[in-house]
Write an enzyme that holds these catalytic residues in place. Structure first.
Site, PDB file in Angstrom:
ATOM      1  N   CYS A   2     -40.451  42.033  10.553  1.00  0.00           N
ATOM      2  CA  CYS A   2     -41.448  42.163  11.491  1.00  0.00           C
ATOM      3  C   CYS A   2     -42.441  41.765  12.462  1.00  0.00           C
ATOM      4  CB  CYS A   2     -43.028  42.623  10.717  1.00  0.00           C
ATOM      5  SG  CYS A   2     -42.406  43.985  10.083  1.00  0.00           S
ATOM      6  N   ARG A  27     -36.853  40.061  14.571  1.00  0.00           N
ATOM      7  CA  ARG A  27     -37.633  40.175  12.868  1.00  0.00           C
ATOM      8  C   ARG A  27     -37.530  41.604  11.841  1.00  0.00           C
ATOM      9  NH1 ARG A  27     -40.101  35.055  12.786  1.00  0.00           N
ATOM     10  NH2 ARG A  27     -41.807  36.654  11.156  1.00  0.00           N
ATOM     11  N   TRP A  74     -39.783  45.642  10.818  1.00  0.00           N
ATOM     12  CA  TRP A  74     -38.508  46.003   9.579  1.00  0.00           C
ATOM     13  C   TRP A  74     -39.498  46.787   8.263  1.00  0.00           C
ATOM     14  CZ3 TRP A  74     -37.446  44.291   4.717  1.00  0.00           C
ATOM     15  CH2 TRP A  74     -35.935  44.370   4.622  1.00  0.00           C
ATOM     16  N   ASN A 100     -47.606  41.667   9.847  1.00  0.00           N
ATOM     17  CA  ASN A 100     -46.676  40.821   9.016  1.00  0.00           C
ATOM     18  C   ASN A 100     -46.435  40.541   7.224  1.00  0.00           C
ATOM     19  OD1 ASN A 100     -43.925  39.934   8.178  1.00  0.00           O
ATOM     20  ND2 ASN A 100     -44.269  37.940   9.936  1.00  0.00           N
ATOM     21  N   GLY A 101     -45.925  40.931   6.530  1.00  0.00           N
ATOM     22  CA  GLY A 101     -46.298  41.566   5.132  1.00  0.00           C
ATOM     23  C   GLY A 101     -46.104  41.866   4.012  1.00  0.00           C
ATOM     24  N   GLU A 488     -18.768  32.826   4.221  1.00  0.00           N
ATOM     25  CA  GLU A 488     -19.308  32.342   5.328  1.00  0.00           C
ATOM     26  C   GLU A 488     -18.696  34.078   6.536  1.00  0.00           C
ATOM     27  OE1 GLU A 488     -21.733  32.707   6.483  1.00  0.00           O
ATOM     28  OE2 GLU A 488     -22.054  32.564   8.173  1.00  0.00           O
ATOM     29  N   LYS A 492     -20.123  37.181   8.169  1.00  0.00           N
ATOM     30  CA  LYS A 492     -20.299  37.732   9.477  1.00  0.00           C
ATOM     31  C   LYS A 492     -19.170  39.038   9.554  1.00  0.00           C
ATOM     32  CE  LYS A 492     -22.883  35.382  10.501  1.00  0.00           C
ATOM     33  NZ  LYS A 492     -23.452  34.441   9.594  1.00  0.00           N
ATOM     34  N   GLU A 495     -22.086  42.125   8.083  1.00  0.00           N
ATOM     35  CA  GLU A 495     -23.712  41.738   8.566  1.00  0.00           C
ATOM     36  C   GLU A 495     -23.359  42.779   9.934  1.00  0.00           C
ATOM     37  OE1 GLU A 495     -25.989  38.960   8.316  1.00  0.00           O
ATOM     38  OE2 GLU A 495     -24.847  37.408   9.573  1.00  0.00           O
ATOM     39  N   HIS A 511      -6.481  37.273 -10.482  1.00  0.00           N
ATOM     40  CA  HIS A 511      -7.507  37.661 -11.282  1.00  0.00           C
ATOM     41  C   HIS A 511      -7.873  38.693 -10.956  1.00  0.00           C
ATOM     42  CE1 HIS A 511      -5.795  33.347 -13.371  1.00  0.00           C
ATOM     43  NE2 HIS A 511      -6.744  33.152 -11.723  1.00  0.00           N
ATOM     44  N   LYS A 610     -33.711  39.468  11.601  1.00  0.00           N
ATOM     45  CA  LYS A 610     -33.504  37.605  10.677  1.00  0.00           C
ATOM     46  C   LYS A 610     -33.810  36.871  10.137  1.00  0.00           C
ATOM     47  CE  LYS A 610     -31.688  34.097  13.301  1.00  0.00           C
ATOM     48  NZ  LYS A 610     -30.480  34.286  13.382  1.00  0.00           N
TER      49      LYS A 610
HETATM   50  O1  M6R Z   1     -33.504  31.730   8.173  1.00  0.00           O
HETATM   51  P1  M6R Z   1     -32.791  31.275   7.282  1.00  0.00           P
HETATM   52  O2  M6R Z   1     -31.708  30.335   7.184  1.00  0.00           O
HETATM   53  O3  M6R Z   1     -33.674  31.173   5.600  1.00  0.00           O
HETATM   54  O4  M6R Z   1     -32.102  32.565   6.534  1.00  0.00           O
HETATM   55  C1  M6R Z   1     -30.887  32.724   5.724  1.00  0.00           C
HETATM   56  C2  M6R Z   1     -30.604  34.332   5.153  1.00  0.00           C
HETATM   57  O5  M6R Z   1     -31.253  35.168   5.855  1.00  0.00           O
HETATM   58  C3  M6R Z   1     -29.807  34.063   6.309  1.00  0.00           C
HETATM   59  O6  M6R Z   1     -29.030  33.305   6.763  1.00  0.00           O
HETATM   60  C4  M6R Z   1     -28.525  35.266   6.944  1.00  0.00           C
HETATM   61  O7  M6R Z   1     -27.911  35.995   6.040  1.00  0.00           O
HETATM   62  C5  M6R Z   1     -27.907  35.493   8.153  1.00  0.00           C
HETATM   63  N1  M6R Z   1     -28.083  37.352   8.468  1.00  0.00           N
HETATM   64  C6  M6R Z   1     -26.609  35.748   7.809  1.00  0.00           C
HETATM   65  O8  M6R Z   1     -25.727  35.956   9.368  1.00  0.00           O
END
Ligand code: M6R
Length: 615
Positions: A2, A27, A74, A100-101, A488, A492, A495, A511, A610
């Protein structure tokens, strides 16, 4: 999660609010709304969907006023509906609030308010907070800024949970009140205008002078000034900081998406992460922000690294880097697990938390838990002035600039560079010689140009992405330093494209994972010419023997991968511990182009935000 913005000044608030809100769309983006004080009362617009929907609504049905608040949501409590979109109102309908929270005890508070005759229109925790503040205000006779703050204090003392809030009231025009606990809130100080937002990015068109509010602080602002006090009612000291980035840094420029822009920024961000931190004359790295002497660093017996998502993957590479260069045992742990795990941590353990945003709730909680247990904690953060950056005992900033695409890209490579510097520093204190340290520095200095070279492969990677974009399942495999890179790469793809991608250490294939291999399931192997190259080659052969298509990311000059893999992407050579910085970039581009090919909303993937500021 948010985003909130407040504006009070001489300009038309709706325009300033929308401009700021668009910068916070990363956000959360399921619904949005705004409220302004227009001289005769509150004017409100809310829309389900992206901020563009709210913008359209405001264009069709304009509202006016020079004081206002807005929100991009969000969803946590209550589904995505217009009723649940912020702002929310108190019983009188005169107070509008954005939040926000999470208010954890909202059900109890709501029940008590209902007994008191309050009716609620939404399922949100936020509406309860609006009613609570409104009730406290209505109990007071005088209608002034001071009384609004007093009412807020009385309400917040009843609340358990986290909040970054902003609210306005019809009876006190030209004033915004804000408060924070656990969710970020930044005050922007302009000329005859002041702003409040979840992130400084929302206000750089107005001002670069900001105050990062602390937990339990309350701010009251009007066009002429502001007062910051504590929840207890004392005056609070503050520091005015200058935001490092400009409007240009938060715009897409000529790129179609932030994600692509940020991938292409990496030659600069990799350089910026090491700028001023390499000391060739001593063959080491200088990291003054750690606030630790070499003697103190020498006493470190063990390191714990923690974070979430991409930041955790970076930490996993850091684990290999530090163990290899400094021979210090490292354990890497999900922040969401570490915060509740009773990890036996010996006395001389140093804790690193990694977070781009510096606001991730689980990472913050893990950090606080480690501090509670008496450990020294250090942060690797991008967002200057963020909660995690402030609460740590020391740390290193990434200097990657604002990252707006929800998929983390440039922050990841910056996290790797910073950790390589930490590994070098610790290595030089323990057992690396001056010439070994100097060699590492020389290799680090070459990295920005090598990154630029990898980016030249963009067109080729786009063609490969097209070939595999319709896959239902994708596998990512790597070993040692590049096993976290497989993780990673899979993240990517998941998501941004919503393809079921999973990552495994290459040798784990046999395995169980190998059962997934068939002609329609591509495997991406991260196979630089390193100490485990031959082993990776054998694993690729095993996949090919079962007719699985293979995309291999390898090292320039290698001709063996081409003999076994269907598609090969070769990047410049680097020492083993630095290969992850180069290997991850083709995977970022692959994920990006697959997502574009599938018509996904690359910068704002479904269900994500984010900065994950809720547990
Ligand atoms: O702001 P942060 O680095 O703490 O965020 C951690 C994760 O939420 C963040 O890396 C998330 O996995 C991303 N969407 C990955 O692309």
């Amino acid at each position: 999660m948010c985003g909130i913005v407040g504006y009070v000044g001489k300009a038309e608030a709706p325009q300033a609010l929308l401009q700021g809100l668009k910068r916070l769309e990363y956000r959360g983006y399921d619904s949005a709304g705004m409220a302004t004080l227009n001289g005769s009362g509150l004017a409100v617009r809310k829309a389900v969907g992206r901020i563009a929907e709210l913008e359209k609504l405001v264009a069709e049905e304009p509202i006016h006023g020079q004081t206002g608040i807005c929100h991009t949501r969000w969803a946590t409590h209550g589904s995505v509906t217009r009723e649940n979109a912020h702002p929310h109102f108190d019983r009188s309908g005169k107070l509008a609030l954005v939040h926000n929270g999470v208010i954890e005890n909202y059900l109890e508070l709501r029940a008590a308010l209902e007994i008191d005759g309050h009716f609620f229109k939404s399922q949100t925790d936020t509406e309860v907070l609006a009613h609570l503040i409104g009730r406290e205000f209505d109990r007071l006779k005088e209608r002034s800024k001071g009384r609004l703050v007093e009412a807020l204090r009385a309400a917040l003392l009843q609340v358990i949970g986290t909040y970054g809030i902003a609210f306005i009231h019809e009876d006190v025009p030209g004033v915004i009140i804000g408060a924070r606990r656990g969710s970020p809130l930044v005050l922007g100080i302009g000329k005859e205008e002041n702003l409040l937002a979840s992130d400084a990015a929302a206000m750089v068109s107005h001002t670069r002078d900001v105050v990062y509010l602390k937990d339990y602080e309350i701010v009251a602002l009007d066009a002429e000034g502001f007062q910051i006090t504590t929840l207890q009612g004392d005056g609070a000291g503050y520091v005015i900081s200058q935001v490092e980035f400009s409007e240009k840094d938060v715009s897409k420029g000529d790129y179609p998406h932030y994600m692509l822009k940020e991938i292409f920024e990496q030659p600069r961000t990799v350089r910026d992460a090491m700028r001023g931190r390499l000391a060739p004359e001593e063959g080491t790295a200088k990291l003054g922000g750690l606030e630790m002497s070499n003697a103190e660093l020498r006493d470190v017996e063990r390191i714990v690294i923690s974070g979430c998502g991409t930041a955790l993957h970076a930490g996993m590479v850091g684990e290999y880097m530090i163990e290899t260069l400094a021979h210090i045992p490292v354990e890497c742990e999900f922040a969401s697990e570490l915060r509740y795990r009773n990890l036996p941590v010996p006395k001389d353990t140093l804790v690193f938390v990694i977070s781009q945003s510096g606001e991730t709730a689980d990472t913050l909680a893990a950090l606080r838990e480690c501090q509670r247990k008496g450990h020294r904690t250090l942060g690797i953060c991008n967002n200057v002035g963020s909660t995690i950056a402030r609460e740590n005992d020391g740390g290193v900033y990434m200097h990657a600039g604002p990252e707006i695409g929800v998929a983390a890209t440039k922050s990841f490579t910056s996290q790797l560079v910073v950790q390589s510097l930490v590994a070098l520093l610790l290595g030089r204190i323990t057992h690396l010689s001056h010439s070994e340290g100097l060699n590492i520095i020389r290799e680090l200095e070459k990295m920005p140009d090598k990154v630029a070279k990898v980016l030249e492969l963009n067109d080729r990677i786009a063609r490969i992405a097209k070939k595999y974009a319709q896959s239902k399942v994708m596998l990512f495999m790597g070993r040692q330093f590049n096993y976290p890179i497989a993780l990673e790469g899979a993240l990517k793809v998941k998501e941004t494209s919503y393809i079921a991608a999973s990552a495994h250490p290459s040798a784990e294939l046999k395995h169980g994972v190998i059962a997934l291999i068939d002609e329609s399931t591509p495997s991406v192997f991260i196979a630089p010419r390193d100490a485990v190259f031959e082993k990776n080659l054998s694993n690729i052969e095993e996949v090919k023997a079962r007719k699985g298509p293979v995309i291999a990311i390898g090292t320039e000059g290698d001709d063996r991968l081409a003999q076994v893999a269907d598609d090969v992407i070769l990047v410049p050579e680097a020492p083993d511990f630095l290969t992850p910085i180069l290997m991850v970039i083709p995977l970022q581009l692959l994920a990006y182009h697959i997502a574009v090919e599938l018509g996904r909303d690359v910068d704002k993937p479904r269900n994500l935000a984010k900065s994950v500021t809720v547990e």
